[in-house]
Design a protein around this motif. Structure first.
Motif, PDB file in Angstrom:
ATOM      1  N   ILE A   1      17.923  66.633 110.196  1.00 11.32           N
ATOM      2  CA  ILE A   1      17.444  65.524 109.374  1.00 11.32           C
ATOM      3  C   ILE A   1      18.559  64.480 109.280  1.00 11.32           C
ATOM      4  O   ILE A   1      19.595  64.714 108.654  1.00 11.32           O
ATOM      5  CB  ILE A   1      17.034  66.033 107.986  1.00 11.32           C
ATOM      6  N   TYR A   2      18.331  63.359 109.931  1.00 12.81           N
ATOM      7  CA  TYR A   2      19.316  62.277 109.949  1.00 12.81           C
ATOM      8  C   TYR A   2      18.921  61.249 108.883  1.00 12.81           C
ATOM      9  O   TYR A   2      17.872  60.620 108.966  1.00 12.81           O
ATOM     10  CB  TYR A   2      19.369  61.617 111.321  1.00 12.81           C
ATOM     11  N   SER A   3      19.798  61.052 107.913  1.00 11.20           N
ATOM     12  CA  SER A   3      19.450  60.207 106.770  1.00 11.20           C
ATOM     13  C   SER A   3      19.453  58.718 107.112  1.00 11.20           C
ATOM     14  O   SER A   3      18.726  57.944 106.510  1.00 11.20           O
ATOM     15  CB  SER A   3      20.425  60.449 105.624  1.00 11.20           C
TER      16      SER A   3
ATOM     17  N   THR B   1      19.627  69.840 106.909  1.00  9.85           N
ATOM     18  CA  THR B   1      18.692  70.719 107.626  1.00  9.85           C
ATOM     19  C   THR B   1      17.427  70.974 106.827  1.00  9.85           C
ATOM     20  O   THR B   1      16.453  71.505 107.357  1.00  9.85           O
ATOM     21  CB  THR B   1      19.340  72.075 107.960  1.00  9.85           C
ATOM     22  N   ALA B   2      17.436  70.597 105.537  1.00  7.54           N
ATOM     23  CA  ALA B   2      16.270  70.842 104.679  1.00  7.54           C
ATOM     24  C   ALA B   2      15.972  69.615 103.826  1.00  7.54           C
ATOM     25  O   ALA B   2      16.876  68.856 103.457  1.00  7.54           O
ATOM     26  CB  ALA B   2      16.501  72.061 103.793  1.00  7.54           C
ATOM     27  N   LEU B   3      14.702  69.468 103.510  1.00  3.45           N
ATOM     28  CA  LEU B   3      14.235  68.283 102.787  1.00  3.45           C
ATOM     29  C   LEU B   3      13.030  68.663 101.932  1.00  3.45           C
ATOM     30  O   LEU B   3      12.132  69.383 102.384  1.00  3.45           O
ATOM     31  CB  LEU B   3      13.858  67.205 103.813  1.00  3.45           C
TER      32      LEU B   3
ATOM     33  N   GLY C   1      19.407  68.962 101.529  1.00  2.70           N
ATOM     34  CA  GLY C   1      20.490  69.931 101.575  1.00  2.70           C
ATOM     35  C   GLY C   1      20.417  70.786 102.817  1.00  2.70           C
ATOM     36  O   GLY C   1      19.823  70.379 103.827  1.00  2.70           O
ATOM     37  N   ASP C   2      21.026  71.968 102.751  1.00  6.12           N
ATOM     38  CA  ASP C   2      20.961  72.874 103.897  1.00  6.12           C
ATOM     39  C   ASP C   2      19.963  73.989 103.617  1.00  6.12           C
ATOM     40  O   ASP C   2      19.393  74.093 102.522  1.00  6.12           O
ATOM     41  CB  ASP C   2      22.349  73.423 104.241  1.00  6.12           C
TER      42      ASP C   2
ATOM     43  N   MET D   1      24.408  69.936  98.377  1.00  3.76           N
ATOM     44  CA  MET D   1      23.732  68.695  97.991  1.00  3.76           C
ATOM     45  C   MET D   1      22.920  68.947  96.737  1.00  3.76           C
ATOM     46  O   MET D   1      22.086  69.845  96.703  1.00  3.76           O
ATOM     47  CB  MET D   1      22.811  68.244  99.138  1.00  3.76           C
ATOM     48  N   PRO D   2      23.103  68.187  95.683  1.00  2.14           N
ATOM     49  CA  PRO D   2      22.401  68.452  94.426  1.00  2.14           C
ATOM     50  C   PRO D   2      20.932  68.090  94.510  1.00  2.14           C
ATOM     51  O   PRO D   2      20.518  67.276  95.313  1.00  2.14           O
ATOM     52  CB  PRO D   2      23.127  67.530  93.437  1.00  2.14           C
ATOM     53  N   LEU D   3      20.150  68.723  93.615  1.00  2.00           N
ATOM     54  CA  LEU D   3      18.745  68.361  93.500  1.00  2.00           C
ATOM     55  C   LEU D   3      18.642  66.976  92.879  1.00  2.00           C
ATOM     56  O   LEU D   3      19.580  66.464  92.289  1.00  2.00           O
ATOM     57  CB  LEU D   3      18.020  69.371  92.621  1.00  2.00           C
TER      58      LEU D   3
END
Length: 546
Positions: A24-26, A35-37, A48-49, A1-3
């Protein structure tokens, strides 16, 4: 997932706060899961992860330890200030008998013995269905057994019926405004219905701006602790004095003092055309306000409640010749909707019975046909019993459905007895609404019901009361967990014209988040309400943490 583009432009992979090791459910259009935010300046800056998160520098890194993160919960309809007002008073939901209420009332009267005798005893929440001695309404004769020297107002759980004692009744009958509501008052028994219930607020001492601010902060703490990041609230008729400008001042001052941790959208409620017109003519428009307090829709009422038999029906209530109560006749509701719509206001109308929602839809159709269709996001609140063609009419004009799944648990055992089996089959049709393509916005109507959103989701999914485990009442109307979560996240953002800023977890959206102890999508549907709120985050700031 891009920044995010912002981080790339800076050439630095730095965020204020980085969360990792979570679920993390969008709740975005593709239901992406991470899994990361990362949060930067109150916005979502990275998704992203955990491996990708290693490349991110952060001022603070937080291990979620497997917890679940959802877009911030929003309640689309409650009465925030009335909740706070009731919280200071006699909360009656658990009362099991008239005698219990009388005993409790006497104890309250004792504690007030040294206070000004004009100060009212106030309570809300009684429900004759729960009484074990006599299943009837409270009357002035019951309340006179508590006190004949101090005015008493005890409001039914629905808010559409109340009992007063003789002292209070005398005060009410002397008010100049009472003449306009005389048909809603049973003077013999001291029972008030619909708008006449609020007459008592004209006689009570009006709270100051500072007192209102204290009530807002008290309710805000409770709402944040329930994982709630935003609300739409019907406040103007909720307090003694019914002073809308004092209420707005209190919210605005708190926002200017940076004390609001809840995004509040005012459902500007009115029962009289001239009051609504003055509000609009004074320059108040849907969307006006700041980040934490703004004007939402004009809120109108067309009928009452099922339990009070004041919801307006096309057929009589079982065993009676009554159809309920029309708060406005056809010409009045046309006039109010017409003025609000042409003034570019969003409009939300309370309609519980099928005839009430038919009349509201008639008014909406007439206004749209007269002035042209626009992105008005007109809405009907409650929609508990509906005519068979209503949803098709709503879809044609893009009318939103504001619904409260908790009502299923409260009403499922009484609907057939009140309106018959055929009407019961046309009640609480949440799944049918979605299948018809309606956007449904979830709420609680607190203090009528609890604003616990996890309980609301559980009931939407199971069609059972919280302590039940059956196949569900009309199980074909059950929602999936995802559908129920959307009611209180992205759908409510849409109802507020904020779907591009909130309601889902996406890059550059506001970091309004609800963190749960367990995965709501993996839990037993009948155990969802047992999940704990681990944290509430608004604009990147943690406003509650367990």
């Amino acid at each position: 997932m891009p920044l995010s583009q912002t981080l790339e432009d800076n050439g630095e992979n730095i965020v204020d706060r980085l969360y990792y090791n979570g679920k993390i459910y969008s709740i975005d259009n593709e239901n992406r899961k991470y899994t990361a935010l990362g949060i930067e300046k109150g916005k979502i800056a990275f998704l992203g992860d955990d491996k990708e998160a290693l490349a991110i520098d952060a001022d603070e890194k937080i291990d979620l330890k497997g917890k679940t993160v959802l877009p911030g919960f929003v309640d689309s309809h409650l009465h925030m200030l009335n909740y706070a007002f009731v919280k200071q008073s006699y909360i009656m939901q658990s009362a099991k008998s008239i005698e219990e209420i009388i005993r409790a009332g006497r104890e309250i009267a004792k504690t007030m013995s040294g206070e000004n005798p004009e100060k009212w005893i106030y309570g809300r929440g009684w429900n004759e269905v729960n009484f074990t001695d006599e299943k009837r309404d409270l009357t002035r004769f019951d309340l006179d057994r508590i006190s004949t020297d101090r005015p008493i107002l005890f409001i039914r759980v629905c808010g559409h019926k109340a009992a007063v004692n003789s002292k209070a009744l005398k005060i009410i009958m002397a008010l100049e405004q009472t003449e306009d509501y005389i048909e809603q008052i049973d003077e013999e028994n001291g029972i008030l219905t619909e708008a006449s219930v609020k007459l008592c607020y004209n006689a009570m001492k009006e709270p100051s701006v500072e007192q209102i601010k204290d009530m807002i902060l008290s309710a805000q703490r409770d709402l944040n602790a329930a994982g709630i990041t935003g609300v739409e609230t019907d406040n103007f008729l909720s307090l003694p004095g019914r002073n809308s400008y004092r209420i707005m001042t209190a919210y605005k001052e708190l926002e200017n003092e940076n004390k609001l941790t809840l995004r509040v959208r005012e459902q500007a409620s009115f029962t009289a055309f001239e009051h609504m017109r003055k509000f609009i003519d004074d320059g108040n428009t849907t969307g006006n306000g700041g980040e934490y307090y703004k004007i939402g829709p004009v809120k109108l009422y067309e009928d009452g409640s099922l339990g009070a038999r004041t919801a307006l029906m096309n057929s009589c209530y079982t065993g009676t010749d009554t159809y309920g109560v029309a708060v406005h006749d056809r010409d009045d509701i046309y006039c109010m909707v017409d003025y609000a719509y042409k003034s570019n206001m969003q409009v939300l109308v309370h309609a519980i019975g099928d005839k009430a929602s038919d009349m509201v839809m008639d008014a909406y159709e007439r206004s749209v046909q007269k002035y042209g269709k626009r992105d008005a996001r007109l809405a009907i609140n409650h929609l508990q019993i509906v005519s068979s063609n209503l949803f098709d009419r709503m879809k044609k004009y893009d009318v939103l459905a504001y619904i409260q799944p908790l009502f299923v648990a409260s009403d499922k055992n009484i609907v057939a007895g009140l309106v018959g089996n055929e009407a019961e089959e046309r009640s609480y049709m949440w799944k049918t609404m979605l299948k018809k393509g309606l956007i449904c916005c979830g709420g609680s109507d607190s203090p009528v019901e609890d604003f616990d959103i996890l309980s609301n989701i559980q009931i939407a999914v199971t069609r059972d009361a919280l302590n039940e485990k059956t196949e569900g009442w009309y199980p074909e109307q059950k929602l999936t967990v995802e559908e129920a979560v959307r009611l209180f996240t992205i759908n409510n953002a849409y109802g507020a014209f904020e779907e591009n800023r909130r309601g889902s977890i996406e890059i550059e959206k506001d970091a309004d988040l609800t963190v749960l102890s367990d995965d709501i999508f993996e839990a037993d549907p009948h155990e969802i309400s047992r999940i704990k709120i681990a944290a509430t985050i608004v604009a990147g700031r943690t406003v509650y943490e367990a």
